[in-house]
Design an enzyme around this catalytic site. Structure first.
Site, PDB file in Angstrom:
ATOM      1  CB  ALA A  22      -0.913   0.005   1.216  1.00  8.64           C
ATOM      2  CB  SER A  45       4.143  -7.868   4.246  1.00  2.27           C
ATOM      3  OG  SER A  45       4.329  -7.734   2.856  1.00  2.27           O
ATOM      4  CD  GLU A  46       6.544  -5.419   2.111  1.00  2.00           C
ATOM      5  OE1 GLU A  46       7.483  -6.166   2.434  1.00  2.00           O
ATOM      6  OE2 GLU A  46       5.556  -5.807   1.452  1.00  2.00           O
ATOM      7  CB  THR A  47       1.432   0.249   4.806  1.00  2.00           C
ATOM      8  OG1 THR A  47       0.543  -0.871   4.752  1.00  2.00           O
ATOM      9  CG2 THR A  47       0.638   1.515   4.529  1.00  2.00           C
TER      10      THR A  47
END
Length: 255
Positions: A22, A45-47
């Protein structure tokens, strides 16, 4: 508060593959609690939260091919466009020979009696690289059941924070040829298996460049989503990781 937000699949040209992340565009700093709340809402898992450091910065089509520098909690990250791909500039991390007996319990817990050809450790990243026997092929790595649930019970003293399983590539034949394959697991930081991992390839690139005698390589991470990377080692201990990106969601977040 309304914020532009996107979900992009990295290291792939196709939606629903690669590494989903995101990306939230913000004008001003947000409270850390709000950062965490948005990240939990995205459930990825990643923003990433992107904010201009200088109001005069203008990321338009005019400079889309220039190098952009992102100041992150892990240091500076440089990215640039190359045709339809994105190129990320990373440091290259060496991996040193590791005594099997020191990590035997960890490896046995993760992959049982799977044949291992080489073991290396990267102190800079705290990643353990385990090369599987050349007698295995890509399908073996893709289908290998890895027991991440019990890894936290293995005595580790904080030395290992990520486990890389890797395999030498095979000739292309009717399929695309890759120089090496990998999978990545980090239950120590809450990630059972990562779909595609840039940081793991800073270690993999160093290792396979020495093993294969090549500075330009193609890599495939064999997670269930799968991801393709083009690797280019550069002078000065740096590596370019190149891959596609597909935007699959574009909208507005209300907070």
């Amino acid at each position: 508060m309304k914020l532009p937000i996107f979900i992009a699949d990295a290291f792939t040209a196709r939606a629903f593959r690669g590494n989903p992340a995101a990306v939230c565009l913000i004008e001003n700093k947000l409270d850390e609690d709000l950062h965490q709340q948005i990240a939990r809402e995205m459930n990825l898992s990643e923003t990433a939260f992107i904010r201009k450091l200088h109001p005069s910065d203008n990321f338009t089509e005019k400079n889309v091919n220039s190098t952009l520098t992102f100041v992150t909690l892990s240091g500076e990250l440089k990215a640039r466009r190359a045709e339809d791909d994105i190129v990320l500039d990373f440091p290259l991390y060496p991996a040193h020979p590791q005594d099997f007996h020191e990590v035997e319990d960890l490896i046995k817990t993760a992959i049982g009696d799977t044949l291992v050809q080489d073991i290396r450790y990267s102190p800079d990243t705290r990643k353990l690289l385990v090369r599987l026997s050349d007698t295995y092929d890509r399908s073996f790595l893709e289908n290998l059941k890895v027991n991440t649930g019990n890894l936290l019970q293995v005595e580790n003293t904080g030395k290992v924070k990520g486990l890389i399983l890797t395999l030498k590539g095979q000739p292309g034949g009717q399929t695309q040829a890759f120089d090496f394959y990998s999978r990545y697991f980090a239950p120590w930081v809450g990630v059972a298996e990562d779909p595609v991992t840039g940081s793991a390839h800073t270690v993999l690139s160093s290792y396979w460049s020495q093993e294969l005698g090549k500075k330009e390589m193609r890599a495939f991470q064999c997670s269930c989503r799968g991801g393709e990377l083009k690797v280019s080692l550069r002078p000065g201990g740096r590596v370019d990781l190149r891959g596609g990106a597909a935007v699959v969601v574009e909208g507005t977040l209300t907070a």
